[in-house]
Scaffold this motif. Structure first.
Motif, PDB file in Angstrom:
ATOM      1  N   TYR A   1     -29.419  45.135  -6.610  1.00  0.00           N
ATOM      2  CA  TYR A   1     -29.276  43.695  -6.827  1.00  0.00           C
ATOM      3  C   TYR A   1     -27.856  43.187  -6.613  1.00  0.00           C
ATOM      4  N   LEU A   2     -26.880  43.923  -7.062  1.00  0.00           N
ATOM      5  CA  LEU A   2     -25.522  43.400  -7.005  1.00  0.00           C
ATOM      6  C   LEU A   2     -24.794  43.765  -5.714  1.00  0.00           C
ATOM      7  N   GLU A   3     -25.153  44.879  -5.108  1.00  0.00           N
ATOM      8  CA  GLU A   3     -24.559  45.252  -3.821  1.00  0.00           C
ATOM      9  C   GLU A   3     -25.483  44.929  -2.651  1.00  0.00           C
ATOM     10  N   ASP A   4     -26.678  44.427  -2.936  1.00  0.00           N
ATOM     11  CA  ASP A   4     -27.656  44.011  -1.922  1.00  0.00           C
ATOM     12  C   ASP A   4     -28.010  45.111  -0.922  1.00  0.00           C
ATOM     13  N   LEU A   5     -28.147  46.328  -1.409  1.00  0.00           N
ATOM     14  CA  LEU A   5     -28.555  47.425  -0.535  1.00  0.00           C
ATOM     15  C   LEU A   5     -30.071  47.540  -0.551  1.00  0.00           C
ATOM     16  N   SER A   6     -30.635  48.019   0.529  1.00  0.00           N
ATOM     17  CA  SER A   6     -32.089  48.167   0.635  1.00  0.00           C
ATOM     18  C   SER A   6     -32.567  49.337  -0.223  1.00  0.00           C
ATOM     19  N   LEU A   7     -33.879  49.393  -0.451  1.00  0.00           N
ATOM     20  CA  LEU A   7     -34.457  50.530  -1.179  1.00  0.00           C
ATOM     21  C   LEU A   7     -34.124  51.846  -0.481  1.00  0.00           C
ATOM     22  N   GLU A   8     -34.205  51.835   0.846  1.00  0.00           N
ATOM     23  CA  GLU A   8     -33.930  53.053   1.613  1.00  0.00           C
ATOM     24  C   GLU A   8     -32.473  53.478   1.471  1.00  0.00           C
ATOM     25  N   ASP A   9     -31.559  52.508   1.518  1.00  0.00           N
ATOM     26  CA  ASP A   9     -30.143  52.835   1.351  1.00  0.00           C
ATOM     27  C   ASP A   9     -29.868  53.357  -0.059  1.00  0.00           C
TER      28      ASP A   9
ATOM     29  N   ALA B   1     -31.978  54.908  -1.933  1.00  0.00           N
ATOM     30  CA  ALA B   1     -32.559  56.254  -1.973  1.00  0.00           C
ATOM     31  C   ALA B   1     -31.617  57.259  -1.319  1.00  0.00           C
ATOM     32  N   GLN B   2     -31.042  56.877  -0.182  1.00  0.00           N
ATOM     33  CA  GLN B   2     -30.125  57.782   0.517  1.00  0.00           C
ATOM     34  C   GLN B   2     -28.872  58.024  -0.316  1.00  0.00           C
ATOM     35  N   ILE B   3     -28.307  56.984  -0.887  1.00  0.00           N
ATOM     36  CA  ILE B   3     -27.087  57.107  -1.679  1.00  0.00           C
ATOM     37  C   ILE B   3     -27.316  57.980  -2.902  1.00  0.00           C
ATOM     38  N   CYS B   4     -28.436  57.766  -3.580  1.00  0.00           N
ATOM     39  CA  CYS B   4     -28.728  58.498  -4.820  1.00  0.00           C
ATOM     40  C   CYS B   4     -29.429  59.829  -4.570  1.00  0.00           C
ATOM     41  N   ARG B   5     -29.780  60.076  -3.308  1.00  0.00           N
ATOM     42  CA  ARG B   5     -30.462  61.306  -2.924  1.00  0.00           C
ATOM     43  C   ARG B   5     -31.771  61.495  -3.685  1.00  0.00           C
ATOM     44  N   ILE B   6     -32.551  60.422  -3.702  1.00  0.00           N
ATOM     45  CA  ILE B   6     -33.867  60.438  -4.331  1.00  0.00           C
ATOM     46  C   ILE B   6     -34.850  59.749  -3.405  1.00  0.00           C
ATOM     47  N   PRO B   7     -36.147  59.992  -3.581  1.00  0.00           N
ATOM     48  CA  PRO B   7     -37.135  59.311  -2.738  1.00  0.00           C
ATOM     49  C   PRO B   7     -37.195  57.810  -3.043  1.00  0.00           C
ATOM     50  N   PRO B   8     -37.598  56.993  -2.066  1.00  0.00           N
ATOM     51  CA  PRO B   8     -37.716  55.549  -2.298  1.00  0.00           C
ATOM     52  C   PRO B   8     -38.641  55.213  -3.474  1.00  0.00           C
ATOM     53  N   GLY B   9     -39.684  56.002  -3.679  1.00  0.00           N
ATOM     54  CA  GLY B   9     -40.582  55.765  -4.811  1.00  0.00           C
ATOM     55  C   GLY B   9     -39.865  55.905  -6.140  1.00  0.00           C
ATOM     56  N   THR B  10     -38.936  56.835  -6.209  1.00  0.00           N
ATOM     57  CA  THR B  10     -38.149  57.017  -7.433  1.00  0.00           C
ATOM     58  C   THR B  10     -37.215  55.832  -7.631  1.00  0.00           C
ATOM     59  N   VAL B  11     -36.680  55.296  -6.533  1.00  0.00           N
ATOM     60  CA  VAL B  11     -35.848  54.090  -6.635  1.00  0.00           C
ATOM     61  C   VAL B  11     -36.670  52.958  -7.234  1.00  0.00           C
ATOM     62  N   LYS B  12     -37.891  52.786  -6.735  1.00  0.00           N
ATOM     63  CA  LYS B  12     -38.758  51.723  -7.250  1.00  0.00           C
ATOM     64  C   LYS B  12     -39.044  51.909  -8.732  1.00  0.00           C
ATOM     65  N   SER B  13     -39.347  53.136  -9.143  1.00  0.00           N
ATOM     66  CA  SER B  13     -39.661  53.353 -10.560  1.00  0.00           C
ATOM     67  C   SER B  13     -38.422  53.162 -11.437  1.00  0.00           C
ATOM     68  N   ARG B  14     -37.254  53.577 -10.944  1.00  0.00           N
ATOM     69  CA  ARG B  14     -36.024  53.356 -11.713  1.00  0.00           C
ATOM     70  C   ARG B  14     -35.699  51.867 -11.807  1.00  0.00           C
ATOM     71  N   LEU B  15     -35.927  51.141 -10.711  1.00  0.00           N
ATOM     72  CA  LEU B  15     -35.711  49.690 -10.738  1.00  0.00           C
ATOM     73  C   LEU B  15     -36.620  49.030 -11.770  1.00  0.00           C
ATOM     74  N   SER B  16     -37.870  49.439 -11.788  1.00  0.00           N
ATOM     75  CA  SER B  16     -38.818  48.873 -12.741  1.00  0.00           C
ATOM     76  C   SER B  16     -38.382  49.173 -14.176  1.00  0.00           C
ATOM     77  N   ARG B  17     -38.027  50.411 -14.435  1.00  0.00           N
ATOM     78  CA  ARG B  17     -37.582  50.794 -15.775  1.00  0.00           C
ATOM     79  C   ARG B  17     -36.288  50.074 -16.140  1.00  0.00           C
ATOM     80  N   ALA B  18     -35.372  49.979 -15.189  1.00  0.00           N
ATOM     81  CA  ALA B  18     -34.083  49.328 -15.445  1.00  0.00           C
ATOM     82  C   ALA B  18     -34.269  47.850 -15.758  1.00  0.00           C
TER      83      ALA B  18
END
Length: 173
Positions: free
Chosen positions: A131-139, A141-158
């Motif tokens: 949200y604050l750096e405006d990076l895509s889900l894929e970016d 995921a790449q930065i955090c070295r996790i799958p995009p699905g995990t990014v989505k679940s972390r976003l939801s939890r966050a």
């Protein structure tokens, strides 16, 4: 001039191109680091990030992927600093409490910053990157070295944790 061309020119040793990359990306990197750490540590860690960028830039294989590469370096620097400090905190019990900046405490933005700092690191990181750096889900995921699905679940939890935290403090969703 495109960012990719700037990266290639900087890789070839052109100082002006490197200076332009720093000019363009310094504030976003510092802002990311600041949102993960307090202001006192953000300057030091940001300098460490740029030192790592200068050292690693010649090895960057995909100049078009500079932003995710840069934020990956920033993430590692933040994690390294947190690991260092958590290790020190375990050795030094009852450290001094961190005081909030009284000027920021008076604004809604400060409440958001405080709420963000109250989130677990993994969730805070995803919110900041997405949200604050405006990076895509894929970016993210790449930065955090996790799958995009995990990014989505972390976003939801966050989002849920942030909403709960702000609601506890009297803010309406």
């Amino acid at each position: 001039m495109t960012e990719e061309l700037l990266v290639v020119r900087a890789q070839l040793g052109e100082r002006a191109a490197l200076a332009e990359l720093v000019r363009v990306w310094h504030v976003p990197v510092w802002t990311y680091v600041r949102r993960m750490l307090d202001a006192a540590r953000a300057d030091d860690v940001t300098q460490e990030v740029w030192l790592a960028v200068v050292r690693g830039l010649p090895r960057l294989r995909e100049p078009g992927r500079f932003a995710p590469w840069l934020f990956t370096i920033a993430r590692r620097a933040v994690i390294d600093r947190l690991r260092e400090e958590y290790g020190e905190a375990e050795r030094i019990p009852d450290g001094e409490p961190v005081m909030d900046d009284p000027v920021e405490a008076a604004t809604d933005r400060a409440a958001l910053v405080t709420a963000l700092s109250g989130l677990p690191v993994l969730e805070r990181e995803i919110l900041v990157l997405f949200y604050l750096e405006d990076l895509s889900l894929e970016d993210c995921a790449q930065i955090c070295r996790i799958p995009p699905g995990t990014v989505k679940s972390r976003l939801s939890r966050a989002r849920r944790l942030l909403r709960d935290h702000l609601t506890e403090r009297g803010f309406q969703p």
